[in-house]
Design an enzyme around this catalytic site. Structure first.
Site, short mmCIF file in Angstrom:
data_model
loop_
_atom_site.label_atom_id
_atom_site.label_comp_id
_atom_site.label_asym_id
_atom_site.label_seq_id
_atom_site.Cartn_x
_atom_site.Cartn_y
_atom_site.Cartn_z
N ASP A 98 -63.41 53.19 -16.79
CA ASP A 98 -62.87 51.99 -16.15
C ASP A 98 -61.41 52.27 -15.85
OD1 ASP A 98 -61.80 49.34 -15.55
OD2 ASP A 98 -63.63 48.54 -16.43
N ARG A 103 -63.23 36.37 -22.25
CA ARG A 103 -64.64 36.78 -22.30
C ARG A 103 -64.83 38.25 -22.63
NH1 ARG A 103 -62.30 36.63 -17.75
NH2 ARG A 103 -62.79 38.05 -16.05
N LYS A 118 -58.41 49.46 -20.24
CA LYS A 118 -59.62 48.82 -20.77
C LYS A 118 -60.52 49.81 -21.49
CE LYS A 118 -60.17 44.84 -17.67
NZ LYS A 118 -61.04 44.17 -16.71
N ASP A 132 -68.27 45.14 -10.90
CA ASP A 132 -68.00 43.82 -10.32
C ASP A 132 -68.02 43.85 -8.79
OD1 ASP A 132 -65.72 45.23 -9.78
OD2 ASP A 132 -64.34 43.83 -10.75
N CYS A 144 -62.26 31.91 15.94
CA CYS A 144 -61.66 30.78 16.67
C CYS A 144 -61.63 29.51 15.83
CB CYS A 144 -62.41 30.54 17.97
SG CYS A 144 -61.99 31.75 19.23
#
Length: 1056
Positions: A504, A515, A528, A576, A632
Site C-alpha cells: 500500500d 475504521r 499504512k 478502492d 451544457c
C-alpha cells in the site's frame, strides 16, 4: 484517553462457575445492586461536538443526528471472547458515549483462536481486564470501562443498549425480560464453529427515523391532473424511482400552488414516470413546473421480548438457498444450551456420541415447541453438524456476526436503519472439507495452542496447510486491516514456508482511524503497510508478513514478476478503485491464481471469489458506467446541487491546476505549442487563452492583485455571465415549438450583486485569492477585515451584454464549435517568449478534500452555493459538498468487518482446494435494510474452435527458445500454429502494438518474417524488454481451415 469510569473493578460474590470455557457463561445474573455503581455510571457527559475529521466517512453513512444519538448512548458488552471483542471494537470505533466490558471468565487457549486482543501471556487472566486497555486505544472519545461481577438489575439500568455474548439461555431470558420492561435495547449474539445466531429486542415502541439511509429522491414534474386521486407525471428524462407507500412533498409548482408547502403525502406508484397523490379535484389548475421530493417519515416498530420471540420467532433469511434452516437451527441452538447445562461442556468436536445426544435433545425441544416453531421432521444432518463444530471458535464467523451485531446496536441507539426482526441464523457449512472422510475426531482434539478453536472445526492437517500459505494482500486500508487481523487469527502464513506480502503506497490520515483499526492517532502520517504489518504481529507474533509501498500496475511488474506470482498461493484485494481491481484480476488470470475480491459502500458490501478454471473472473462482468452530466447542463443550465458542485470542481481545476501546468509546459517544453495546436475543436484556443491570461492579462505581483482578481472573477461568473445568458435567452423566451425556453430542467437564473458584508461572497474571495496566490508562489492572508478593505477599493466596470455571443444549448452544438486559424495566430503573437521569463514557474494545485486549512473545500462550497443561488437551487452545507465534490466513499467499520468475515470463509475453501462450484459463495449484503444475498459464482463462459472448448483460463503456451538455442522467428511462429493447431494467423498483437497482419505492405512483411519475435516486439513497441520478463502475451486473430474467423485463446510466448 478519558479516565475509566469504573476505576475500581467491582466483584460481587456469586457462584463461580468452573466449567469448560466454550460452554461457560461470561456472566451470572443476580438481583443485588453493587453499591454506588449506577451513580458513577451516570456521570459521563455526552455534549461533545462531533469530530468530523475522525468520523467523516461514517457521518456520510449515519448522518449527524444519528451520530449525536450514538454519542449519548452507553453500551454494555458482556462476554469478551472472540465475538464479544469484535462487537466491542466496532461499537467503540463507531463513537458511542461509553462502553463497559463485562466478563467473569479467564483467558483459555481456545480464546486465542479469535480474540485478537488476547495473547499467550494472558492465559489465566480475566478477559475483560486484559482487553480493556487495548480496546480503549481505538477511540479516545469513548471511555471503556470494565466490570467483572454478576449482572444485576440496577447495573443493567445504567445502559441504553446491552449486548450479550457467550451467555447461557436462562441468563439471556432473565436479562431480556428486564431490558424489555425497562426500555433497554437488547442484542444477543452467539457463534458456534461455522454457525452464528443473532437476536434483537429494541422494545415495544422503537422510533425508526430512516429505514434505509438512502438519499431522498427528487424528480421534476411535467403534469398534475385535477382528479381524485390526482395523477402526477414526471419528466421522462429519468425514472422517478419512488415506491408505493413513500411520502413526498412539492415545491415550485406553478398553478396548483396548494401543493407547495403541503404536509408530506403518501403516494401510489402507477408507472416509472407516474404516481397518484391526494384528491386534487378542488385545487387550482396546474400550469407548469414543480419539484417532487421524497420525505423520510418516522414510524414506530414493536419487538417481542426474548422469551416471547423464542416461542414464536420471526426470521431474517441470510441465504435463500437455505430458506428452511433458520427454524431448525432455532431448535438446535436451544438444544445446545441444554446440552451445556446437562453435561457442563459443549459437544466434543466431530464426536458421533455427542452428536446423537444433541439430536435427542433437539427432538425433545421440538416436541415441546409451539406450532409456529415445531418441525415435522428435524434436519438431522444439520443438527449433527452443529454438534460436530460447536466447540469451534472461528475469527471469520465472529467478524461477520460481530459486524452485524454492532450495526444493530447502532440502529438501536440511533433509530437509523431497519433492525433485524428479530432472529438471524447463519451457517457456512460449505467450508467443511468436500471429502469429509479424513476429518476425524482425533484430528480435531485441542493441542493447547492458539489455533485450538479452529482445529476443532477443520482438524490439524488444514491448520498446517494454512500456515504454509503464501498470499499477496493488495491494500492496507479498512478491508486490508481487517484481512490482516483475520489472517493472523486463522494462522495464514504463520507456519514454516508461509508468508503474507502486503503493499500500500498510502500514508495514514486521521479519517482512517474510524475504521482502519490497526492504526492509532500517533500513527498518522506513517505508511499504512508498515504500520499494519507491525500491528498485526502484536495480534499473532507467528505471522510472517512483509510490507511494501508499491502501486500495483505495469510499472511494478519488475517487482511483482513471474517468480513472485508463481510462488503465491493466492491474492486478496483490498482496493478502492476499479482500475486496480481489473489489473490484479488480469494478473491472477494470467498466473492462474485464486483471487478474493471485496468492497464496501456505506452499509453495502460484496464478496467475489475467483477460482482458476472453475469461475468467471472479476473482469467478466462490470457495473454500467456512471451517468455523466451533459457539459451544457453544467455550463449554463444546472438544476441540482450536484451540477453546481461539479461545476465548482471544474472551476478549481480550470483556475488553479490546468493553467499552471500548461504555463510550465509552455516555458519548458519546446514542442508544447505544436502539440496544443493538434488538439481538436476549440481546445487549442482555450489552452492558449489560459496561458495568455496566466502570463499576461492576469498575472499578479502582490496579494492585493490576487484579491482584485478574485473580485473580478466573482463578477464574471455570478453576474456578467448570467446577464449575458439572459440577454441571449430572456426569461420569456419561447422555443420553436412555442413552449417556454426556461421550463422543465432549465431553471431561469438571475445575476447576483456583490456585497462585501455577505459572508458567502467574502468566503469566495478569501478562498479564490489565496489559491490564486499559491499558484504564483505569493503569500496569502487569513485576515478577512483586511481583504474587505481591499475590496472596497476595487473598481469593477459596468457590464453590458453583447450581441452575437454564441451560447451552446446542447453538447452537440458545443462539439461542433471551432475557432478559425486567424484567432489562434493573433493569440500566439501575444504570448511572451519563454526566454524572456527565465526561472519563472507556476505551482499547480492538486485538489485535496481532507485538509480543512487549504481553502480547497472553502472554494468549492462558496463557488457551488453562489451558483446555486443564481439558479434558485437549495444550497449544500460543507459536509454534503465535501461528499459530492470529493467523491468520498461512505464507510463504516461494521460493514467492513462483516464483509471480511465472508471473504475469509471463502479463503478456507480456497486453501482446502474445493473444486465444486456450489461450495463457493459470492455475497452481497446491505446491513441497513437488512438484506443478504448469496449465490454460487458463475462458471466461465465457454468458447470453441474445432472440437476444443476453452475459457478465459486457457491459453497457448509456446516455447520461444528452440532446441538449438535460437529464438523462434515470425515465420516459424506462423508455421507452428498452422502445423500444430491448424490455425492460419491473420493478425498478431502485443498490447497496443501490431506485430503482424495479413494486410501489411509486402516489404515490411518480408523484413519481419525472419526476425525473432522479441526483436519485432522491441522495435514496434519502441521499448526494451526488462530482464524480469519471462514471457510475452500475444493476441491472435485466426482463420480455420475453411477460412472462417474463429476466436482463440491468447498466447503465452515463453522467452526465458
Amino acid at each position: 484517553m478519558s479516565r475509566s469510569l469504573l476505576s475500581k473493578k467491582q466483584r460481587v460474590s456469586g457462584p463461580d462457575l468452573k466449567v469448560d470455557s466454550n460452554c461457560s457463561s461470561s456472566c451470572s445474573v443476580m438481583f443485588k445492586v453493587p453499591s454506588g455503581l449506577s451513580n458513577e455510571m451516570s456521570k459521563n457527559n455526552s455534549d461533545a461536538e462531533i469530530d468530523e475529521g475522525l468520523y467523516s466517512r461514517q457521518l456520510y453513512v449515519l448522518g449527524h443526528e444519528a451520530m449525536k444519538c450514538l454519542q449519548s448512548s452507553s453500551v454494555l458488552v458482556s462476554g469478551l471472547r472472540g465475538l464479544g471483542v469484535e462487537i466491542a471494537k466496532n461499537i467503540i470505533l463507531g463513537g458511542v458515549k461509553a462502553v463497559t466490558l463485562h466478563d467473569e471468565g479467564t483467558t483459555q487457549w481456545s480464546d486465542l483462536s479469535s480474540q485478537f486482543y488476547l495473547r499467550e501471556e494472558d492465559i489465566g487472566k480475566n478477559r475483560a481486564e486484559v482487553s480493556q486497555p487495548r480496546l480503549a486505544e481505538l477511540n479516545s472519545y469513548v471511555p471503556v470501562n470494565i466490570y467483572t461481577g454478576p449482572l444485576v438489575k440496577d447495573f443493567l439500568g445504567c445502559f441504553q443498549a446491552v449486548v450479550l455474548t457467550n451467555t447461557p439461555l436462562e441468563d439471556q431470558m432473565q436479562v431480556g425480560e428486564f431490558c424489555h420492561s425497562h426500555g433497554i435495547r437488547l442484542v444477543v449474539a452467539d457463534s458456534r464453529g461455522l454457525f452464528g445466531q443473532l437476536f434483537c429486542d429494541f422494545g415495544e415502541e422503537m422510533i425508526l427515523n430512516d429505514s434505509n439511509g438512502e438519499q431522498p429522491l427528487s424528480a421534476m414534474v411535467s403534469m398534475i391532473t385535477k382528479d381524485n386521486p390526482g395523477i402526477v407525471t414526471c419528466l421522462d428524462e429519468a425514472r422517478h424511482g419512488f415506491e408505493s407507500g413513500d411520502f413526498v412533498s412539492f415545491t415550485e409548482v406553478q398553478g396548483m400552488s396548494e401543493l407547495n408547502g403541503a404536509p408530506p403525502m403518501e403516494i401510489k406508484v402507477l408507472g416509472p414516470y407516474t404516481f397518484s397523490i391526494c384528491d386534487t379535484s378542488c385545487f387550482s389548475d396546474y400550469v407548469r413546473g414543480g419539484i417532487v421530493s421524497q420525505v423520510k417519515v418516522s414510524k414506530k416498530i414493536s419487538f417481542k421480548s426474548l422469551t416471547a420471540s423464542l416461542a414464536e420467532p420471526d426470521f431474517v433469511i441470510t441465504d435463500f438457498a437455505k430458506y428452511a434452516r433458520p427454524a431448525h437451527l432455532h431448535i438446535g441452538f436451544q438444544a445446545l444450551h441444554q446440552f451445556c447445562i446437562q453435561y457442563h461442556r459443549v459437544p466434543r468436536p466431530h464426536n458421533e456420541e455427542d452428536a446423537t445426544k444433541l439430536m435427542a435433545l433437539a427432538q425433545a425441544v421440538n416436541a415441546q415447541a409451539l406450532p409456529a416453531v415445531q418441525q415435522d421432521i428435524l434436519d438431522e444432518d444439520l443438527i449433527r453438524k452443529l454438534a460436530y463444530v460447536a466447540a469451534g471458535d472461528l475469527a471469520p464467523i465472529n467478524a461477520f456476526i460481530g459486524g452485524l451485531a454492532a450495526q444493530e446496536v447502532m440502529k438501536a441507539c440511533s433509530g437509523k436503519f431497519m433492525p433485524i426482526m428479530q432472529w438471524l441464523y447463519f451457517d457456512a457449512l460449505e467450508c467443511l472439507p468436500e471429502n469429509r472422510a479424513g476429518l476425524t475426531e482425533d484430528k480435531c482434539l485441542p493441542l493447547q495452542n492458539r489455533y485450538d478453536g479452529q482445529v476443532a472445526v477443520f482438524g490439524s492437517d488444514i491448520q498446517k496447510k494454512l500456515g504454509k500459505q503464501k498470499y499477496f494482500l493488495v491494500g492496507a486500508g479498512a478491508i486490508g486491516c481487517e484481512l490482516l487481523k483475520n489472517f493472523a487469527m486463522i494462522g495464514l502464513g504463520c507456519g514454516e514456508g508461509g508468508e503474507i506480502t502486503v503493499t500500500d503506497m498510502d500514508t495514514i490520515e486521521k479519517s482512517n482511524l474510524n475504521r482502519q483499526f490497526l492504526f492509532r492517532p500517533w500513527d498518522v502520517t506513517k505508511l499504512k503497510s508498515d504500520t499494519a504489518a507491525t500491528a498485526v504481529c502484536q495480534i499473532n507474533p507467528h505471522i510472517r508478513v512483509v510490507s511494501h509501498q508499491n502501486r500495483v500496475g505495469p510499472e511494478t511488474e519488475c517487482i511483482y514478476d513471474d517468480d513472485f506470482f508463481q510462488n503465491l498461493d493466492g491474492v486478496a484485494n483490498a482496493l478502492d478503485n476499479v482500475d486496480a481491481r481489473l489489473y490484479m484480476d488480469r494478473r491472477c488470470v494470467y498466473y492462474r491464481k485464486p483471487l478474493l475480491e471485496s468492497g464496501t459502500l456505506g452499509t453495502k458490501g460484496n464478496v467475489q471469489v475467483v477460482i482458476p478454471f472453475l469461475t468467471e473472473s472479476y473482469s467478466s462482468s462490470q457495473d454500467p458506467p456512471e451517468k455523466s452530466v451533459p457539459i451544457c447542463t453544467l455550463k449554463n443550465f444546472p438544476n441540482a446541487i450536484e451540477h453546481t458542485l461539479q461545476w465548482a470542481r471544474d472551476e478549481f481545476e480550470g483556475l488553479f491546476k490546468q493553467p499552471a501546468e500548461n504555463v510550465n509546459h509552455y516555458l519548458t517544453d519546446p514542442k508544447f505549442l505544436e502539440r496544443t495546436l493538434k488538439l481538436t475543436g476549440s481546445q487549442p484556443f482555450e489552452v492558449l487563452k489560459a496561458v495568455q491570461r496566466s502570463l499576461v492579462l492576469q498575472r499578479p505581483h502582490t496579494w492585493a492583485d490576487c484579491v482584485t482578481w478574485a473580485c473580478h472573477h466573482w463578477h464574471t461568473q455570478y453576474s456578467h455571465n448570467i446577464q449575458q445568458l439572459l440577454h441571449n435567452f430572456p426569461p420569456d423566451q419561447l422555443t420553436s415549438s412555442g413552449a417556454p425556453f426556461w421550463s422543465g430542467p432549465k431553471r431561469c437564473p438571475h445575476p447576483l450583486t456583490f456585497d462585501v458584508n455577505n459572508p458567502l461572497h467574502l468566503d469566495y474571495v478569501m478562498a479564490a485569492a489565496n489559491l490564486f496566490a499559491q499558484t504564483y508562489g505569493l503569500t496569502g492572508s487569513l485576515d478577512r477585515a483586511a481583504v474587505a478593505t481591499v475590496l472596497h477599493s476595487v473598481q469593477v466596470p459596468e457590464f453590458t451584454p453583447k450581441s452575437g455571443v454564441k451560447i451552446h444549448v446542447s453538447d452537440l452544438e458545443l462539439q461542433s464549435a471551432f475557432v478559425d486559424d486567424s484567432q489562434l495566430k493573433e493569440l500566439k503573437v501575444t504570448l511572451p517568449s519563454p526566454d524572456k521569463l527565465p526561472g519563472f514557474k507556476m505551482y499547480p494545485i492538486d485538489f485535496e478534500k481532507d485538509d480543512d486549512s487549504n481553502f480547497h473545500i472553502d472554494f468549492i462550497v462558496a463557488a457551488s452555493n453562489l451558483r446555486a443561488e443564481n439558479y434558485d437551487i437549495p444550497p449544500a452545507d460543507r459536509h454534503k459538498s465535501k461528499l459530492i465534490a470529493g467523491k468520498i466513499i461512505p464507510a463504516i467499520a461494521t460493514t467492513t468487518a462483516a464483509i471480511v468475515g465472508l471473504v475469509c470463509l471463502e479463503l478456507y475453501k480456497v486453501v482446502q482446494g474445493h473444486r465444486q462450484l456450489e461450495s463457493y459463495k459470492n455475497g452481497f449484503i446491505n446491513l441497513a435494510i437488512p438484506f443478504f444475498s448469496f449465490s454460487e459464482p458463475l462458471a466461465p463462459p465457454y468458447h470453441q474452435y474445432y472440437n476444443r472448448e476453452w475459457t478465459l483460463w486457457d491459453r497457448f503456451d509456446v516455447q520461444g527458445l528452440q532446441a538449438n538455442g535460437e529464438e523462434m522467428t515470425l515465420r516459424q511462429f506462423l508455421n507452428y500454429f498452422k502445423k500444430e493447431h491448424k490455425l492460419e494467423i491473420t493478425m498478431i498483437s502485443h498490447g497496443v502494438s501490431m506485430l503482424y497482419s495479413f494486410f501489411m505492405p509486402a516489404t515490411k512483411l518480408k523484413e519481419r518474417l525472419d526476425q525473432p519475435m522479441t526483436e519485432i516486439v522491441t522495435r514496434v513497441s519502441k521499448q526494451k524488454l526488462g530482464h524480469h520478463v519471462q514471457a510475452l502475451v500475444l493476441e491472435l486473430c485466426c482463420n480455420d481451415e475453411s477460412g472462417e474467423d474463429i476466436e482463440v485463446p491468447y498466447v503465452r510466448y515463453i522467452i526465458r
